[in-house]
Write a protein that holds these residues in place. Structure first.
Motif, PDB file in Angstrom:
ATOM      1  N   ASN A  88       0.871  -1.176   0.000  1.00 49.38           N
ATOM      2  CA  ASN A  88       0.000   0.000   0.000  1.00 49.38           C
ATOM      3  C   ASN A  88       0.909   1.227   0.000  1.00 49.38           C
ATOM      4  OD1 ASN A  88      -1.314   2.310   1.408  1.00 49.38           O
ATOM      5  ND2 ASN A  88      -3.058   0.930   1.412  1.00 49.38           N
ATOM      6  N   VAL A  89       0.614   2.199  -0.849  1.00 47.79           N
ATOM      7  CA  VAL A  89       1.537   3.330  -0.977  1.00 47.79           C
ATOM      8  C   VAL A  89       1.727   4.083   0.340  1.00 47.79           C
ATOM      9  CG1 VAL A  89       1.308   3.709  -3.455  1.00 47.79           C
ATOM     10  CG2 VAL A  89      -0.325   4.770  -1.900  1.00 47.79           C
ATOM     11  N   ASP A  90       0.739   4.010   1.235  1.00 49.68           N
ATOM     12  CA  ASP A  90       0.879   4.724   2.506  1.00 49.68           C
ATOM     13  C   ASP A  90       1.658   3.930   3.551  1.00 49.68           C
ATOM     14  OD1 ASP A  90      -0.572   6.920   1.611  1.00 49.68           O
ATOM     15  OD2 ASP A  90      -2.472   5.903   2.039  1.00 49.68           O
ATOM     16  N   TRP A 127       8.878   1.096  -1.816  1.00 47.32           N
ATOM     17  CA  TRP A 127       8.279   2.399  -2.090  1.00 47.32           C
ATOM     18  C   TRP A 127       9.117   3.546  -1.523  1.00 47.32           C
ATOM     19  CZ3 TRP A 127       5.480   2.617  -6.062  1.00 47.32           C
ATOM     20  CH2 TRP A 127       4.637   3.696  -6.330  1.00 47.32           C
ATOM     21  N   GLY A 179       1.571   4.866  -8.699  1.00 47.35           N
ATOM     22  CA  GLY A 179       0.673   5.039  -7.558  1.00 47.35           C
ATOM     23  C   GLY A 179       0.237   3.676  -7.051  1.00 47.35           C
ATOM     24  N   GLN A 180      -0.939   3.636  -6.450  1.00 47.95           N
ATOM     25  CA  GLN A 180      -1.403   2.386  -5.845  1.00 47.95           C
ATOM     26  C   GLN A 180      -1.529   1.252  -6.861  1.00 47.95           C
ATOM     27  OE1 GLN A 180      -1.760   1.764  -2.476  1.00 47.95           O
ATOM     28  NE2 GLN A 180      -1.885  -0.303  -3.274  1.00 47.95           N
ATOM     29  N   ASP A 214       0.530  -2.261  -6.755  1.00 47.38           N
ATOM     30  CA  ASP A 214      -0.181  -3.539  -6.692  1.00 47.38           C
ATOM     31  C   ASP A 214       0.245  -4.481  -7.806  1.00 47.38           C
ATOM     32  OD1 ASP A 214      -1.695  -3.429  -4.421  1.00 47.38           O
ATOM     33  OD2 ASP A 214      -3.331  -2.332  -5.373  1.00 47.38           O
TER      34      ASP A 214
END
Lengths: 315, 404
Positions: free
Chosen positions: B68-70, B148, B184-185, B189
């Motif tokens: 997850n990008v966060d 990331w 991004g996400q 993924d």
């Protein structure tokens, strides 16, 4: 032996690749500056001997330090809460209880006389910018100004603990922790985030930190980065020289030179090292590594004996 | 129903049902290896073990990693590195393994080129090996996206940009590959899926092909000598082990393999415990920030040579040179026109070709990492041109080679 010659060729070319790609290329890409031992040689020498009793009167009186700074060991509480202080000054003015122990004496002198110069942020507070450093210069209380400053510094040193008893967290908090967060140690710009029983209280704390960060952004130009991984991302040499002389590595940065003495700088770096890679983990790594190496050496010896045994019949 | 006699041992019981004795004979005790080989012939085993180390450490990392990008960055750098017991060990094994596996692949490849082990029935060994190399490259790249960090993000940006094919400006393809306009996400993924499922499956399949391709032509030897394996095997089986030119894989060659392997593991675990920094690029220890381009964007060391073939040229010729460099090695068995299977040093002009090629690859690797300024640019350009000329010249050089 032929196999050893072949091994030498393989090792030679592998090492050539390694040396070119790692030390040499990194050396070209990342310029370094030399460590100066936190001596602050550009600042004037201090040749006055201070008197702590007179210093105390100046700090509390004409010096007007306590108008903004708290001194908890002397019973002087902050005049406002952290959030209000950050909206007034950009950042919370530090408590002065241990200032005498962690900051270099020459630096403290220069700071009281001309904060922007000592902090090496004069480029931010030029006359054209219309901005003033939130800490005002001490203009003197009517006597010899250098003597007066020496007295104030002597007072700060007299109330400060023995420098050896300052913890890495204290050194970090004073030097970095009011602008930088370190999420891996649960540190926010407003201090270590406490455990809250109610989710609501935790959210209120977070909201306050966000407001504080907004004030900080206005003051610094952008939010200073989280320092959790910085020790690993930049390395010891960079971190040490950057703390000592931010302008030397990042010209024009709004980060001030914080003026730590060598002992406290080492503790600050230790805090940052631990947030990236805790001491216990480093010890665990060495310990585990030795066990694994021991096992592999035995394995290699047994494997060699087995090979010799098997190959006896072949040649 | 087949007639099963009562078994007298567990081994016999299993043999009746799984033919394990036949398997052992075919795969090990009667799988013949020439005696005339050196430790470089153990690289296959070392690669197999390194791949297993990557697989096992990867499984452990997968239990805590969050795509997850966060949360990806902290799940790697905090949860795995600091919270999970021995999580740091799995991370170091995985990171060092990813780097070292390429070192061994390159040694394995240059060994093959040096001894001519891609000719006369061994073409598919080379080709399946190159397929493995390409699949491993995909694995390495997709894996590099997962923490990331800054370099994950920006290397992902740069590499996926290649799909726009220069002046053709096929930005639609870039968006399709990324699943977004910028990484991004969706991007994270899909690279996560590739890294933990699709490409590992591809590697397993390609390893099977690589081994199968080895079966009939057998492994080469230090002199490129043609061996009558049946005759030599008969000698060995008749008890004349000393006179036979071959030995059994198990336990003859295996005993040496394991010795070489344990020496390799000492080197490997030294890196894991005390010298892992080279495998964890410091730039990637800063979290991904789409608004802050790093001063230097470079791939991991094993991609630097092809990066440097892309970089010194203008956009379109650079892409063509890059594409050339990616496929040309695959064609080696057909570009080498010489009938000789022998060590490069005995093959006249090819000897020069080999050593120039090796040095050129190292020069390209070094220049790929150094900032593209001044003299580095020039050296890089020359090295890239030399690379292309070497491959264009290869068929002619080898055609003129004298039969040994």
């Amino acid at each position: 032996m032929k196999e050893l010659k072949i091994l030498a060729v393989v090792v030679f070319f592998s090492l050539a690749v390694y040396i070119l790609v790692e030390p040499i290329a990194h050396g070209v890409m990342h310029k370094t500056i030399d460590k100066q031992g936190f001596a602050y040689k550009d600042l004037p020498d201090v040749n006055k001997k201070g008197d702590a009793t007179r210093g105390k009167d100046l700090v509390m009186g004409a010096g007007a330090c306590t108008g903004c700074h708290s001194i908890e060991v002397a019973g002087i509480a902050p005049t406002m809460d952290a959030l209000t202080a950050s909206s007034s000054y950009g950042v919370v003015p530090p408590d002065l209880s241990i200032a005498g122990a962690i900051y270099d004496e020459r630096f403290l002198h220069a700071l009281i006389k001309n904060p922007a110069k000592a902090l090496d942020v004069e480029h931010k507070f030029t006359p054209d910018s219309g901005k003033m450093h939130p800490m005002s210069s001490f203009g003197g209380a009517g006597g010899d100004i250098d003597q007066e400053i020496a007295d104030m510094v002597a007072y700060l040193k007299s109330i400060a603990p023995d420098s050896a008893s300052v913890t890495p967290t204290q050194a970090f908090e004073n030097a970095c922790g009011r602008c930088h967060e370190v999420r891996y140690t649960n540190w926010t710009q407003m201090g270590e985030k406490p455990k809250f029983k109610k989710e609501r209280d935790s959210l209120i704390y977070d909201a306050n930190v966000l407001d504080y960060q907004d004030n900080l952004k206005k003051y610094m130009g952008k939010l200073p980065p989280d320092l959790s991984m910085k020790y690993g991302a930049r390395g010891e040499q960079f971190m040490s020289t950057f703390v000592e002389n931010p302008q030397g590595l990042l010209h024009g940065t709004s980060m001030p030179r914080v003026g730590l003495n060598a002992e406290s700088a080492e503790k600050t770096l230790q805090y940052l090292h631990d947030s990236y890679e805790p001491q216990a983990m480093r010890e665990e790594r060495d310990r585990t590594g030795l066990w694994v190496m021991g096992f592999l050496l035995i394995l290699a010896s047994v494997a060699y004996l087995w090979k010799r045994e098997v190959w006896k019949d072949l040649h | 129903m087949a007639n099963f006699a009562k078994a007298n041992s567990v081994e016999e019981w299993l043999d009746q049902r799984l033919a394990i004795r036949t398997i052992r004979r075919v795969m090990s005790t009667e799988y013949w290896i020439p005696k005339n080989v050196n430790f470089l012939w153990a690289m296959g085993m070392i690669l197999m073990v390194t791949f297993k180390l990557l697989l096992v450490s990867g499984i452990f990392l997968l239990m805590y990693y969050q795509p997850n990008v966060d949360t990806a960055f902290d799940s790697v750098n905090y949860t795995i590195m600091q919270d999970v017991a021995y999580g740091w060990l799995w991370r170091h094994v995985h990171a060092v393994g990813a780097s070292v596996v390429f070192l061994i692949i390159y040694i394995h490849m240059f060994t093959g080129i040096y001894y001519g082990s891609y000719k006369k029935g061994r073409e598919l060994i080379w080709i399946s090996g190159m397929i493995l190399f390409i699949t491993f490259s995909g694995l390495a790249f997709s894996g590099y996206m997962l923490p990331w960090g800054q370099m994950s993000y920006w290397a992902g940006m740069v590499i996926t940009n290649l799909f726009s094919a220069g002046s053709l400006e096929l930005h639609g393809i870039v968006e399709w590959v990324r699943g977004d306009y910028v990484p991004g996400q969706a991007f994270l993924d899909r690279f996560f899926m590739q890294h933990v499922l699709l490409l590992p499956l591809g590697v397993l399949g390609a390893i099977g092909l690589h081994f199968a391709a080895l079966r009939l032509p057998h492994v080469n030897n230090q002199d490129g000598e043609e061996i009558n394996f049946e005759e030599e095997a008969a000698k060995y089986k008749a008890g004349k082990k000393k006179e036979s030119k071959v030995m059994a894989f198990g336990n003859d060659f295996l005993s040496k393999d394991i010795f070489v392997l344990s020496v390799f593991l000492i080197f490997f675990f030294y890196l894991v415990f005390w010298h892992y920094g080279f495998a964890l690029d410091p730039v990637n220890l800063d979290p991904a920030d789409g608004l802050k381009t790093p001063a230097h964007i470079y791939p991991e060391w094993y991609f630097l040579w092809s990066y440097e073939i892309l970089r010194p040229f203008p956009k379109d010729p650079g892409l063509i040179a890059f594409a050339f460099s990616q496929v040309i090695l695959l064609l080696l068995p057909f570009l080498d026109r010489s009938p000789n299977v022998a060590p490069a040093n005995r093959r006249g002009p090819f000897a020069i070709w080999f050593w120039v090629f090796l040095v050129d690859m190292i020069v390209l690797t070094a220049m790929g990492k150094l900032p593209p300024e001044g003299i580095f640019n020039t050296i890089g350009l020359v090295a890239a041109i030399v690379f292309i000329l070497l491959w264009v010249a290869l068929p002619f050089i080898t055609k003129l080679e004298k039969r040994l």
